[in-house]
Design a protein around this motif. Sequence first.
Motif, PDB file in Angstrom:
ATOM      1  N   LEU A 219       0.808  -1.219   0.000  1.00 18.77           N
ATOM      2  CA  LEU A 219       0.000   0.000   0.000  1.00 18.77           C
ATOM      3  C   LEU A 219       0.843   1.272   0.000  1.00 18.77           C
ATOM      4  N   VAL A 220       2.064   1.186   0.473  1.00 15.78           N
ATOM      5  CA  VAL A 220       2.834   2.412   0.672  1.00 15.78           C
ATOM      6  C   VAL A 220       4.092   2.523  -0.191  1.00 15.78           C
ATOM      7  N   ALA A 221       4.421   1.476  -0.933  1.00 19.46           N
ATOM      8  CA  ALA A 221       5.617   1.551  -1.789  1.00 19.46           C
ATOM      9  C   ALA A 221       5.461   2.739  -2.748  1.00 19.46           C
TER      10      ALA A 221
ATOM     11  N   TYR B  64      14.785   7.942   2.965  1.00 18.62           N
ATOM     12  CA  TYR B  64      14.101   7.460   1.764  1.00 18.62           C
ATOM     13  C   TYR B  64      13.143   6.329   2.088  1.00 18.62           C
ATOM     14  N   LYS B  65      11.855   6.629   1.974  1.00 21.94           N
ATOM     15  CA  LYS B  65      10.849   5.604   2.214  1.00 21.94           C
ATOM     16  C   LYS B  65      11.044   4.417   1.263  1.00 21.94           C
ATOM     17  N   SER B  66      11.392   4.727   0.016  1.00 20.98           N
ATOM     18  CA  SER B  66      11.548   3.653  -0.959  1.00 20.98           C
ATOM     19  C   SER B  66      12.535   2.610  -0.425  1.00 20.98           C
ATOM     20  N   VAL B  67      13.701   3.067   0.003  1.00 20.16           N
ATOM     21  CA  VAL B  67      14.741   2.137   0.425  1.00 20.16           C
ATOM     22  C   VAL B  67      14.266   1.323   1.627  1.00 20.16           C
ATOM     23  N   LYS B  68      13.727   2.014   2.614  1.00 23.94           N
ATOM     24  CA  LYS B  68      13.271   1.344   3.828  1.00 23.94           C
ATOM     25  C   LYS B  68      12.216   0.276   3.517  1.00 23.94           C
ATOM     26  N   VAL B  69      11.187   0.688   2.803  1.00 21.89           N
ATOM     27  CA  VAL B  69      10.084  -0.237   2.528  1.00 21.89           C
ATOM     28  C   VAL B  69      10.554  -1.383   1.621  1.00 21.89           C
ATOM     29  N   PHE B  70      11.316  -1.048   0.595  1.00 28.75           N
ATOM     30  CA  PHE B  70      11.753  -2.098  -0.339  1.00 28.75           C
ATOM     31  C   PHE B  70      12.638  -3.132   0.359  1.00 28.75           C
ATOM     32  N   LEU B  71      13.507  -2.652   1.240  1.00 30.69           N
ATOM     33  CA  LEU B  71      14.380  -3.615   1.918  1.00 30.69           C
ATOM     34  C   LEU B  71      13.561  -4.547   2.800  1.00 30.69           C
ATOM     35  N   TYR B  99      18.617 -10.233  -6.387  1.00 30.03           N
ATOM     36  CA  TYR B  99      19.890 -10.707  -5.836  1.00 30.03           C
ATOM     37  C   TYR B  99      20.920  -9.570  -5.787  1.00 30.03           C
ATOM     38  N   ARG B 100      20.714  -8.580  -6.633  1.00 32.29           N
ATOM     39  CA  ARG B 100      21.491  -7.355  -6.518  1.00 32.29           C
ATOM     40  C   ARG B 100      21.087  -6.649  -5.212  1.00 32.29           C
ATOM     41  N   GLN B 101      19.782  -6.511  -5.015  1.00 32.03           N
ATOM     42  CA  GLN B 101      19.289  -5.900  -3.770  1.00 32.03           C
ATOM     43  C   GLN B 101      19.810  -6.639  -2.548  1.00 32.03           C
ATOM     44  N   GLU B 102      19.926  -7.950  -2.693  1.00 29.05           N
ATOM     45  CA  GLU B 102      20.343  -8.773  -1.552  1.00 29.05           C
ATOM     46  C   GLU B 102      21.689  -8.307  -0.999  1.00 29.05           C
ATOM     47  N   LEU B 103      22.533  -7.739  -1.840  1.00 32.03           N
ATOM     48  CA  LEU B 103      23.819  -7.235  -1.363  1.00 32.03           C
ATOM     49  C   LEU B 103      23.605  -6.161  -0.303  1.00 32.03           C
ATOM     50  N   GLY B 156       6.090  -3.341  -6.873  1.00 36.26           N
ATOM     51  CA  GLY B 156       6.746  -2.222  -7.548  1.00 36.26           C
ATOM     52  C   GLY B 156       8.129  -1.915  -7.009  1.00 36.26           C
ATOM     53  N   ILE B 157       8.789  -2.898  -6.409  1.00 35.66           N
ATOM     54  CA  ILE B 157      10.124  -2.650  -5.869  1.00 35.66           C
ATOM     55  C   ILE B 157      11.070  -2.263  -7.000  1.00 35.66           C
ATOM     56  N   ASP B 158      11.713  -1.112  -6.821  1.00 25.52           N
ATOM     57  CA  ASP B 158      12.525  -0.522  -7.878  1.00 25.52           C
ATOM     58  C   ASP B 158      13.993  -0.628  -7.478  1.00 25.52           C
ATOM     59  N   THR B 159      14.697  -1.534  -8.112  1.00 27.40           N
ATOM     60  CA  THR B 159      16.105  -1.742  -7.766  1.00 27.40           C
ATOM     61  C   THR B 159      16.922  -0.466  -7.985  1.00 27.40           C
ATOM     62  N   ALA B 160      16.462   0.381  -8.898  1.00 29.79           N
ATOM     63  CA  ALA B 160      17.190   1.632  -9.125  1.00 29.79           C
ATOM     64  C   ALA B 160      17.318   2.434  -7.825  1.00 29.79           C
ATOM     65  N   GLU B 161      16.287   2.409  -7.006  1.00 27.53           N
ATOM     66  CA  GLU B 161      16.345   3.152  -5.737  1.00 27.53           C
ATOM     67  C   GLU B 161      17.427   2.569  -4.824  1.00 27.53           C
ATOM     68  N   ILE B 162      17.534   1.263  -4.834  1.00 28.91           N
ATOM     69  CA  ILE B 162      18.546   0.595  -4.010  1.00 28.91           C
ATOM     70  C   ILE B 162      19.938   0.906  -4.566  1.00 28.91           C
ATOM     71  N   THR B 163      20.060   0.860  -5.865  1.00 32.46           N
ATOM     72  CA  THR B 163      21.345   1.161  -6.499  1.00 32.46           C
ATOM     73  C   THR B 163      21.795   2.586  -6.183  1.00 32.46           C
ATOM     74  N   MET B 164      20.876   3.533  -6.320  1.00 31.44           N
ATOM     75  CA  MET B 164      21.234   4.925  -6.027  1.00 31.44           C
ATOM     76  C   MET B 164      21.676   5.061  -4.572  1.00 31.44           C
ATOM     77  N   ALA B 165      20.934   4.423  -3.681  1.00 33.64           N
ATOM     78  CA  ALA B 165      21.292   4.494  -2.264  1.00 33.64           C
ATOM     79  C   ALA B 165      22.667   3.881  -2.034  1.00 33.64           C
ATOM     80  N   ALA B 166      22.937   2.774  -2.697  1.00 32.04           N
ATOM     81  CA  ALA B 166      24.223   2.096  -2.518  1.00 32.04           C
ATOM     82  C   ALA B 166      25.364   2.981  -2.995  1.00 32.04           C
ATOM     83  N   ARG B 167      25.166   3.645  -4.127  1.00 32.49           N
ATOM     84  CA  ARG B 167      26.223   4.514  -4.644  1.00 32.49           C
ATOM     85  C   ARG B 167      26.440   5.690  -3.708  1.00 32.49           C
TER      86      ARG B 167
END
Lengths: 240, 496
Positions: A219-221, B64-71, B99-103, B156-167
């Motif tokens: 719901l929040v992503a 970043y909500k994206s990173v927190k929620v996606f992880l 598996y990239r995110q898994e790092l 809708g998990i966006d690996t780009a958000e994880i990549t940006m955070a990692a960089r």
Amino acid sequence: MNGLGNVFNLLAYAAAAVFILGFLYKVIVYFKTPSPLNIPTTPGPKTSGGVVMRLIPEILFFRSLLKGGAAEKILWFGGWVFHVCFLLIVLRHLRYFTYPVPGFVMSFQQIGIWAGLIFPLALLILIVRRFTNDRLATISLFADYFVLLLIIGIGLTGILLKYFMRTSLVEVKAFILGLVTFSPAPMPDSTMFTIHFLLVLVLLVYFPFSKLMHAWGVLVAPTRAQADNPREVRHMTPWA
Amino acid sequence: MADFKTPELTGAVTTPKITPGASRHIKQFIAKPELMEKVGFPPQKASDWKEQFIRKMGEVLKKYKSVKVFLDICVRCGACTDKCHYYLGTGDPRNMPVYRQELMRTVYRKYFTTGGKLFGGLAAAREISDELLDEWWVYFYQCSECRRCSVYCPYGIDTAEITMAAREIMDSIGMGSKYNLEIVHKAETIGNNLGMNPDALKSTWEFVEEEIEEKTGVRAKLPVDVEGADVLLATPSADFFAEPHIYSLEGYAKVFHQAGISWTLSTHASEGGNFGMFIGNYNHMKTINKRIWDAARDLKVKRVIAGECGHAWRAMYAFSNTLNGPFDFLQHKSPQHICEFTLDLIKKGALKLDKSANDEFTVTYHDSCNVARASSMGNTPGDQFTIPRELINAVCNKFVEMDPNTTGERTFCCGGGGGVLTDEVVEIRVKGAMPRMQEYKKIKDSHGANFFALICAICKAQFTKVFPYYGIEMEEVGGVHQLISNALVMGAKEGV
Ligand code: HEM
Ligand code: SF4
Ligand code: SF4
Ligand code: SF4
């Protein structure tokens, strides 16, 4: 009231507290963590009404999974059947928590029984998938098998209770109602029920600390929950 | 051509066998200490880098909500695993998005989750280490932040958000990408990614004017720093010198000229692109973006138009209002895309077009991911797909579509976006382009396609580089405004 009953009552309250507080804590953390930029995956809706319309099919039909190939079709089937059965089973169980039992709960009884039988099969698909597909085998973790096995365990002990090792439903109902009304009643005298019950408590405790939070996360992503409105709205954040 | 094997062109994209470590050796250069300091990062890894790393990760999780929620929520369902062009091209499991995110997730568990703290390895939690950091370095620079994985993910998990955070985390401990940071530095200090000073810019633009005159007999101006012009054009600086980019620049100039619109380029804001986005750094992105709005304000233009570039358009469309808005001083408060603008003119009948000028071409169109999945055009969701196609159809007779599973929101990345467009990683660029190359090959064989139309400067640079590896002429790569330029009848003014 017997002493053992007390232990289970306490465990149940502890588990429920961990679940509720843990879940709420996560909800609040997600809510408070800002989205400093507008990042919906496009094309996406431009209004919040549109966002709701985007999310409904995602939640009800796992729409994005349907965009995938063969592996996702199997996943969709197993996953969707599993979730629907899970929901029906939960609804069916409400009859233990309520007195008198509301009509809508009664109306789920028959289909709930079917759901209970299909449920482990759907989970079986999900678990077999994990070690028969190379890519899934690579990414799967202990936790992924753990939660599937845990839920299968709950389902199978439930089936055993219903068909093979019946226990007194009157006692069960008294016990659960006792919990709900804060007037503890004794634990039914059934090993199988005890196992079934304990497994559910484990699931409750595990829930907020695990990937099961996807139930709320969907719901929040921000990639799906944000409207595509950067021209109209500045997405201001305190830290930025 | 190089010490790796270019994938074979069969016309089909097949899911490869998992080959652990297949692209483990492909690494970008690490920025030197002087460069790191110039862009405001620590010069190099310090002895307490692990603490800094974890501290920064904690900060990112709060920001970043994206990173927190996606992880937290990925269920490892696997839907994304075969959607990344880098996985399809290499078979390296670390290029499967999850598996990239898994790092990152494994470190997250160790330091930020109850389960990871209590159960460690059983909960797949790993301490940060030199070895793990090196894997971060490799695989978070083998992601082009293209968002294809997000489309297929149930959440809708966006690996780009994880990549940006990692960089961002790696930059903050003194480990930055030479390629990306050099560009950030040039964009912030000189004003464009190429580091061209105003004099160099002016002479290039003059050269383009002469080219146009030579070809058409009409001197369509490329006005420079004109105060009071209606339009400021912010376009990627690659348009100023690279081929085929420069042909689209000719196209923009000719469109403005024919429609009689006063416009200008800016020596201060001589860059549409924004590499601050690729490194996930909010402030750099803001600083780079700000030059455009400063120029717009100084030159008192009425609107800003973005040239052909995917990530530049994302930065302008999706981020600039938030970063440097509001743009009340403009008549058109939002930046516009050149494709929106030109199509409007065509619909109004302001341009005279001769489609037959493009008859030698059978055109196909590659949706650039940043336009397709990270921004919009027009008023209706999905207009970013129809507008460029309408444009192409207005100037060409033969347009053919590639497999719908690889266009629109499902488009494959070119393999060079997101800060990956550097020569030391050409192997990943060539292999990452494989899925798109297969589709192009298919449409060539079935429909005789021979013009690969683009609206992204990075796509153009990437494909001109990798086409030859696959045995296809790089001249087949071109811009949408290049086609417009071909078809535009100069001189005969019809008026707006
Ligand atoms: C109490 C609530 C929920 C529980 C206990 C639960 C449980 C699970 C479990 C155990 C999995 C992993 C299956 C596997 O490993 O293959 C899963 C996956 C998934 N869940 Fe849920 N879930 C819940 C709510 C939701 C909701 C509300 C949605 C709505 C979108 C959802 C969507 C999904 C999807 C799309 C998957 C991936 C497909 C799959 O693996 O089946 N879940 N869920
Ligand atoms: S598709 Fe989404 S939930 Fe599934 S494994 Fe990939 S990132 Fe995780
Ligand atoms: S964003 Fe693109 S490059 Fe990065 S993991 Fe996802 S599909 Fe691959
Ligand atoms: S360069 Fe083009 S295709 Fe590649 S990431 Fe950018 S927009 Fe996508």
